[in-house]
Design a protein around this motif. Structure first.
Motif, PDB file in Angstrom:
ATOM      1  N   ARG A 289      -6.143  -9.633   2.425  1.00  0.00           N
ATOM      2  CA  ARG A 289      -6.099  -9.695   0.958  1.00  0.00           C
ATOM      3  C   ARG A 289      -4.947 -10.582   0.470  1.00  0.00           C
ATOM      4  O   ARG A 289      -5.108 -11.369  -0.461  1.00  0.00           O
TER       5      ARG A 289
ATOM      6  N   VAL B  38      -6.079  -5.206   6.850  1.00  0.00           N
ATOM      7  CA  VAL B  38      -6.761  -5.296   5.542  1.00  0.00           C
ATOM      8  C   VAL B  38      -5.859  -5.990   4.521  1.00  0.00           C
ATOM      9  O   VAL B  38      -6.280  -6.908   3.804  1.00  0.00           O
ATOM     10  N   LEU B  39      -4.601  -5.546   4.467  1.00  0.00           N
ATOM     11  CA  LEU B  39      -3.693  -6.094   3.466  1.00  0.00           C
ATOM     12  C   LEU B  39      -3.400  -7.561   3.747  1.00  0.00           C
ATOM     13  O   LEU B  39      -3.225  -8.370   2.830  1.00  0.00           O
TER      14      LEU B  39
ATOM     15  N   LEU C 106       4.332  11.073   8.114  1.00  0.00           N
ATOM     16  CA  LEU C 106       3.553  12.085   7.414  1.00  0.00           C
ATOM     17  C   LEU C 106       2.269  11.516   6.808  1.00  0.00           C
ATOM     18  O   LEU C 106       1.227  12.173   6.791  1.00  0.00           O
ATOM     19  N   ASN C 107       2.355  10.311   6.293  1.00  0.00           N
ATOM     20  CA  ASN C 107       1.219   9.750   5.553  1.00  0.00           C
ATOM     21  C   ASN C 107       0.323   8.846   6.375  1.00  0.00           C
ATOM     22  O   ASN C 107      -0.791   8.534   5.950  1.00  0.00           O
ATOM     23  N   ALA C 108       0.825   8.367   7.498  1.00  0.00           N
ATOM     24  CA  ALA C 108       0.047   7.361   8.203  1.00  0.00           C
ATOM     25  C   ALA C 108       0.290   7.427   9.706  1.00  0.00           C
ATOM     26  O   ALA C 108       1.438   7.458  10.167  1.00  0.00           O
TER      27      ALA C 108
ATOM     28  N   TRP D  78       7.682   4.071  -1.513  1.00  0.00           N
ATOM     29  CA  TRP D  78       7.894   2.999  -0.559  1.00  0.00           C
ATOM     30  C   TRP D  78       6.550   2.608   0.056  1.00  0.00           C
ATOM     31  O   TRP D  78       5.608   3.413   0.050  1.00  0.00           O
TER      32      TRP D  78
ATOM     33  N   LEU E 186      -4.252  -0.859   8.203  1.00  0.00           N
ATOM     34  CA  LEU E 186      -3.846  -1.305   6.868  1.00  0.00           C
ATOM     35  C   LEU E 186      -3.277  -2.710   6.912  1.00  0.00           C
ATOM     36  O   LEU E 186      -3.540  -3.539   6.034  1.00  0.00           O
TER      37      LEU E 186
ATOM     38  N   PHE F 182       0.831  -1.190   0.000  1.00  0.00           N
ATOM     39  CA  PHE F 182       0.000   0.000   0.000  1.00  0.00           C
ATOM     40  C   PHE F 182       0.866   1.240   0.000  1.00  0.00           C
ATOM     41  O   PHE F 182       1.711   1.430   0.883  1.00  0.00           O
ATOM     42  N   ASN F 183       0.689   2.075  -1.006  1.00  0.00           N
ATOM     43  CA  ASN F 183       1.401   3.350  -1.049  1.00  0.00           C
ATOM     44  C   ASN F 183       0.524   4.371  -1.747  1.00  0.00           C
ATOM     45  O   ASN F 183      -0.542   4.044  -2.260  1.00  0.00           O
ATOM     46  N   ARG F 184       0.961   5.630  -1.733  1.00  0.00           N
ATOM     47  CA  ARG F 184       0.148   6.682  -2.361  1.00  0.00           C
ATOM     48  C   ARG F 184       0.392   6.713  -3.855  1.00  0.00           C
ATOM     49  O   ARG F 184      -0.530   6.734  -4.641  1.00  0.00           O
ATOM     50  N   ARG F 185       1.677   6.766  -4.248  1.00  0.00           N
ATOM     51  CA  ARG F 185       2.008   6.751  -5.663  1.00  0.00           C
ATOM     52  C   ARG F 185       2.674   5.421  -5.960  1.00  0.00           C
ATOM     53  O   ARG F 185       3.324   4.838  -5.093  1.00  0.00           O
ATOM     54  N   SER F 186       2.576   4.977  -7.196  1.00  0.00           N
ATOM     55  CA  SER F 186       3.116   3.655  -7.511  1.00  0.00           C
ATOM     56  C   SER F 186       4.609   3.586  -7.246  1.00  0.00           C
ATOM     57  O   SER F 186       5.154   2.523  -7.003  1.00  0.00           O
ATOM     58  N   GLU F 187       5.306   4.746  -7.276  1.00  0.00           N
ATOM     59  CA  GLU F 187       6.760   4.697  -7.087  1.00  0.00           C
ATOM     60  C   GLU F 187       7.169   4.783  -5.611  1.00  0.00           C
ATOM     61  O   GLU F 187       8.342   4.749  -5.298  1.00  0.00           O
TER      62      GLU F 187
END
Ligand code: FAD
Lengths: 281, 806
Positions: free
Chosen positions: A272, A268-269, A255-257, A188, A265, A181-186
């Motif tokens: 899956r 959930v992950l 910053l993101n989480a 981490w 996450l 799980f990340n924000r952009r495909s590139e």
């Protein structure tokens, strides 16, 4: 984006590399693909006095099968793993690393030696029960994945040792799932979960779950494994086991989480990834 | 009638022909491939960093790690002692005449504008504030030397929250003002009170429009060379022409001796519409040291000290009748403009006010702007500059109103649309929109996307935990900067004009050079302008060489920003070419013994109407003009004309956008599935260039809505200092865009065109936000602010589940 001054050498044998490292002392660093080390140097968060480049050292490159298990040379780039579907979960995880440029330069050895808990391959190695082979002035030794990762960006590899190859036991007959799980495909992983399942009929013979970025080192989700081992695999049993994916973890907020969000996450992950591994999705 | 009179009249007629009617068109309207691309994609472009001069030195800046502090001492001795270091300067060393410019002085409004020096004087006010300049032989050495400059700071209290910055107990950043408040400014029209009194429903929202960066892929860079009493500066800037007078003023060098060149510029997005400390500092150091001085920004510096944009807290209140008719609109903008004021810093938030009616008949509207300073880097124009903020406020609130009224959001919009108009529509604040047909654009949009079908898909996907939503935006914006009389010193308060220049030089061979005062940084001026000029002279666009970005070539200009290039600069080019064509007609008429009014441009020749075999090509005309034995009596030789065009009004592009998103309700992750854009910028000069602008613009707007955010922590530290944390989206995050156009001519210029460089950005953030809210509504989320990061979406869903209003 301008690194501090450093010396550079590109020895042509493994022995010469080990010697250069030993001679260089504390401030010598190996250079593989440079895609973790060079950014740190450019940001002046690292300032090694000597870089020992492994690119000319023979025998550190390639993927080979031996008695069912795999040997992958430390300098093998992520791209090669990505395009080796026979490596299963390793191929899948390697394909999620950053972008093609990074995958062309970054190496499996560099990724494992760097010991960043947000990187993809460490937790996969842990779930696969793999190991690395290192060589130093004192000779060669193997380090199991469980022992390799000590702390945040800290491994059991000595400063004078070179990681030469990665060993992965045979995973024939195992199902796998990888959920990043990340924000952009590139980017981490904010969190990633690797799942490996060996089943007979619908009974889970063996299961291993690796967690990425859920702590200062890659982790195994022991409680999840425990809950499923020897039990029938179904959407329900997986969902209920996955609820324990974050058990015992306390990932730092960034910053993101937040910590809570990461733990959520992971659950959930995990569900899956296990679903994929069990062939349920 | 004398020959002179006849020719004057002919000139006038010809000029009117080129002015009024579209040129006999061959190339305009075609999707010609960009002339600039072969050199750019084969690595032959010359950027500032590609230019190196003999004897050149390198500059590095010592920057403050503190967000607010007194400078106790600066010890440069160790740095100066290093090999290869030529000089280390601090504020006291600089004999620069004035502080960096701020160009907005609104009549009757107090704007608390602090001095902003090239090197900090006594105190630092934000992280990255430069305190010393190191100049030396080698780029790497000056970086090392900069680390050897020892600065002792005495930290002062920091404020980064604009609302707290207004409180009486807040730290004050510039003590001389005793407040962080910079200015209060309002623009309104119609009876607001009556409008709200009449309303059946009033909806109020607090809309946060967070701070973003321009994030051009080419960082900034300067190479300054002072020699023989002349200063030449190469800069990665959008504004070489505007930079020149400021370098002249600040350094005390006569303007004619200052030359600024913007070579190839790899993106700007507003962030290079600035007079930067580094430009002035390098020029100053070059004069001081008698050597060229170069500085290339690192990405880390770029995130920190290249101006940011947006950063507002907007309180929007709208009143409406039950049937959806809007009765009043009130927007309050609190803009966090950072620690200093740069070129247009405090003016940008006000630009929102001019389009606060959007595309609606809103009878009463008011915008109040409060600017406040905090310990962050200044904001200024970033793509859209005030209009994205306005459109976000308007269009998100429109959906909120539709939600409140339980009305279809498109029906609500149609109910309030200003009906089609072609010769001006005056809004209650006195702004005259040039032309518009909002229904047309929306209808066109709905030819591409069927909301009912999307909702049906949404119902099916929901069973799998995917929440699909659709969002819309119908917008207009104000661009084509700018009519000097409206924006100038006694009007809105910009200390300058808004015209643009062009010069068309036909060489003796018939080859053509166009000099434009606009200064591109990726848009494709060379292609579009060549098409315009070519059609007016009967030649191929390949034959028109477009020169830009050099103050020593062609007339003075006002550069590129604010979607002004085509509507102002293109018009100037058309007019200059029209003058050349008019003179050509006279020469041809004279040589072929015909009436100038009977000369028409036909298949590449100026020929006599009715006898197409009688005519001359442009190169034949040029031959006659430069070997002038047979030109009309009294006519000057040569074929070289220029035009300065000052528009009568702004232009107002408009359009309708739609976006479909899928939200993973478990993780909060948003996937943009479709993005459909219909934009109207008048008749297309080159549809491919328009598509390019729209695509990039949408990425910028989607980027802000979902990914990008400049974030400072409470201590004023920049948390998003690299592209790892500043999540600039890539192609992998974007769907393939579906674009279309309607073409409503503008009455403002002869090309009938409007700008399109910012339209995509202006429309995209509300479109995406509305789509996300639409997707989340079944989960109980009715409103959410950008940036719509997965965690924020997940948290909103959790809150809604817990029964807490989001
Ligand atoms: C933009 C970007 C995005 C990225 N995204 C991801 C991502 O999503 N997932 C991910 O997993 N990684 C990501 N990476 C990291 C990338 O995979 C790196 O290449 C990798 O982690 C390190 O490999 P390297 O070969 O580049 O190592 P280097 O940078 O050369 O070295 C890293 C460290 O390991 C040491 N080292 C290297 N080789 C050896 C060896 N053989 N023996 C002992 N020590 C050694 C070095 O001394 C150094 O300390 C990203 C990198 C970038 C630049």
């Amino acid at each position: 984006m301008i690194p501090a001054e450093f010396d550079y050498t590109a020895p042509e044998s493994l022995d010469a590399a080990i010697k250069a490292l030993a001679d260089g002392g504390e401030d010598a660093k190996l250079l593989a693909g440079g895609h973790s080390l060079l950014p740190l140097m450019k940001l002046r968060l690292a300032a090694p006095a000597l870089l020992v480049d492994l690119r000319k050292v023979p025998g550190l490159h390639g993927i080979e099968r031996e008695d069912g298990s795999w040997r992958i040379g430390a300098m093998t780039p992520h791209t090669d793993l990505e395009h080796s579907p026979q490596l299963g979960i390793f191929a899948k995880a390697a394909g999620t690393i950053a972008d093609p440029q990074v995958r062309n330069r970054g190496t499996v050895g560099g990724s494992l030696a760097h010991g960043d808990p947000a990187s993809d391959l460490p937790a996969v190695l842990l779930a696969a029960d793999g190991s690395v082979t290192v060589q130093g002035p004192g000779g060669q030794r193997a380090i199991s994945a469980g022992e390799l990762f000590r702390d945040y960006m800290e491994t059991a590899i000595e400063p004078t040792e070179v990681l030469t190859e990665v060993r992965i036991p045979s995973l024939d007959g195992w199902g796998f799932g990888y959920e990043k799980f990340n924000r952009r495909s590139e980017d981490w992983a904010m969190v990633a979960v690797s799942a490996l399942v060996k089943q007979t009929g619908d009974i889970c013979e063996e299961v291993r779950v690796g967690l990425t970025n859920m702590g200062s080192v890659p982790l195994r989700a022991g409680a999840v494994e425990e809950a499923l081992r020897g039990k029938p695999l179904s959407a329900e049993s997986i969902a209920s086991a996955a609820e324990q994916a974050a058990e015992g973890t306390d990932p730092p907020a960034d910053l993101n989480a937040s910590t809570d969000y990461k733990r959520h996450l992971a659950r959930v992950l995990c569900r899956r990834a296990l679903g994929q591994a069990a062939g349920l999705t | 009638m004398s020959t002179g009179e006849a020719s004057t009249q002919a000139t006038r007629i010809a000029a009117e022909q080129t002015d009024a009617a579209p040129a006999p068109s061959n190339h305009v309207g075609q999707a010609l491939r960009r002339k600039e691309d072969p050199r750019l994609i084969t690595g032959k472009g010359t950027y500032v960093d590609d230019i190196n001069l003999t004897g050149q030195l390198w500059a590095a800046w010592v920057r403050s790690p503190e967000a607010h502090a007194k400078i106790v001492s600066i010890d440069t001795s160790q740095a100066k002692a290093r090999d290869g270091v030529r000089a280390v300067y601090t504020h006291e060393d600089l004999d620069i005449e004035a502080s960096l410019p701020m160009a907005w002085v609104p009549p009757g409004i107090e704007v608390n504008t602090p001095d902003h020096w090239v090197l900090a004087k006594g105190e630092v006010k934000h992280v990255g504030d430069p305190v010393a300049l190191v100049v030396g032989d080698d780029r790497y050495e000056v970086f090392d030397a900069a680390e050897d400059v020892i600065v002792e700071y005495d930290p002062l209290p920091v404020v980064t929250d604009p609302e707290k910055a207004l409180e009486s107990d807040s730290p004050v950043i510039h003590e001389q003002f005793a407040t962080n408040k910079v200015s209060e400014w309002s623009l309104g029209g119609g009876d607001l009170e009556a409008g709200f009194a009449e309303a059946d429903v009033v909806v109020e929202r607090r809309i946060v429009n967070h701070r973003i960066a321009g994030a051009a892929i080419e960082p900034r860079g300067v190479l300054a060379d002072f020699r023989a009493d002349r200063l030449t500066v190469w800069s990665s800037t959008q504004i070489p022409h505007l930079l020149r007078p400021f370098l002249s003023m600040l350094l005390g060098i006569s303007e004619d001796r200052v030359r600024v060149i913007a070579p190839e510029v790899g993106g700007g997005f507003g962030s290079k519409l600035q007079v930067y400390a580094e430009e002035v500092g390098c020029a100053w150091a070059s004069r001081k040291l008698g050597r060229p001085v170069k500085w290339i920004e690192t990405r880390s510096e770029g995130m920190m000290v290249t101006h940011h944009g947006r950063d507002q807290i907007d309180t929007v209140r709208v009143g409406a009748k039950r049937d959806g008719t809007i009765t009043a609109w009130h927007s309050k903008i609190l803009a966090d403009i950072g620690a200093y004021q740069m070129f247009f810093t405090p003016m940008i938030p006000e630009l929102s006010a001019f389009v606060m009616c959007g595309v609606y008949k809103t009878p009463a509207v008011q915008t109040d702007v409060v600017n406040v300073m905090t310990n962050k880097f200044p904001t200024d124009a970033i793509r859209g500059a005030g209009r994205p903020e306005a459109t976000h406020m308007i269009e998100v609130t429109m959906d909120q109103l539709a939600q409140e009224l339980d009305m279809d959001p498109l029906e609500l919009r149609r109910k309030n649309f200003i009906p089609p108009f072609s010769e001006g529509h005056e809004t209650p604040i006195g702004v005259v929109y040039d032309s518009g047909n909002y229904e047309l654009a929306l209808n066109k949009l709905l030819e591409h996307i069927d909301p009912a079908k999307v909702r049906q898909e949404a119902a099916e996907l929901r069973e799998r935990g995917i929440y699909r939503g659709i969002g819309f935006c119908t917008y207009t914006e104000i661009c084509g900067n700018a009519p000097s009389r409206i924006v100038g010193p006694s009007g809105f308060g910009v200390q300058g004009g808004g015209w643009e220049s062009a010069a068309v030089r036909v060489h003796a061979s018939g080859a053509v050079t166009l000099y434009t005062g606009t200064s591109p940084h990726g848009q494709g001026h060379e292609t579009g302008f060549a098409q315009i000029v070519a059609d007016r002279l009967g030649i191929d666009p390949a034959q028109v060489d477009v020169i830009h970005g050099d103050t020593q070539a062609g007339p003075w200009g006002l550069d590129t920003y604010g979607s002004r290039t085509l509507a102002v600069g293109g018009e100037a080019a058309a007019r200059a070419a029209g003058k050349v064509a008019a003179k050509a007609r006279e020469i041809v008429a004279h040589q072929l013994e015909a009436d100038p009014a009977d000369i028409e441009l036909r298949e590449g020749r100026f020929s006599v109407r009715g006898s197409p075999d009688k005519g001359m090509t442009l190169s034949e005309v040029a031959g006659a003009a430069y070997a002038p034995e047979n030109i009309p009596e009294g006519m000057e030789p040569g074929l070289d004309e220029q035009s300065f065009y000052d528009p009568e009004n702004f232009v107002f592009p408009f359009g309708a956008h739609a976006c479909v998103v899928d939200v993973d309700a478990e993780t909060g992750k948003i996937d943009v599935v479709r993005y459909v854009a219909v934009d109207d910028c008048g008749p297309a000069i080159n549809p491919m260039l328009i598509d390019g602008q729209v695509h990039g613009g949408i990425v910028h707007g989607v980027g802000q809505a979902l990914y990008e955010r400049i974030h400072y922590d409470q201590d004023g530290q920049l948390v998003t200092g690299s592209f790892v944390d500043y999540a600039l989206p890539t192609a992998a995050e974007m769907p393939s865009f579906e674009t279309d156009r309607t073409e409503t001519p503008s009455p403002v210029n002869s090309l009938r065109v409007k700008g399109v460089g910012e339209a995509g950005t202006i429309a995209a953030s509300p479109t995406v936000t509305n789509a996300v809210i639409d997707a989340l509504r079944p989960l109980g989320v009715t409103f959410i602010n950008m940036p719509l990061s997965p965690m924020r979406v997940w948290e909103a869903i959790q809150e809604a589940k817990g029964g807490v209003a989001a």
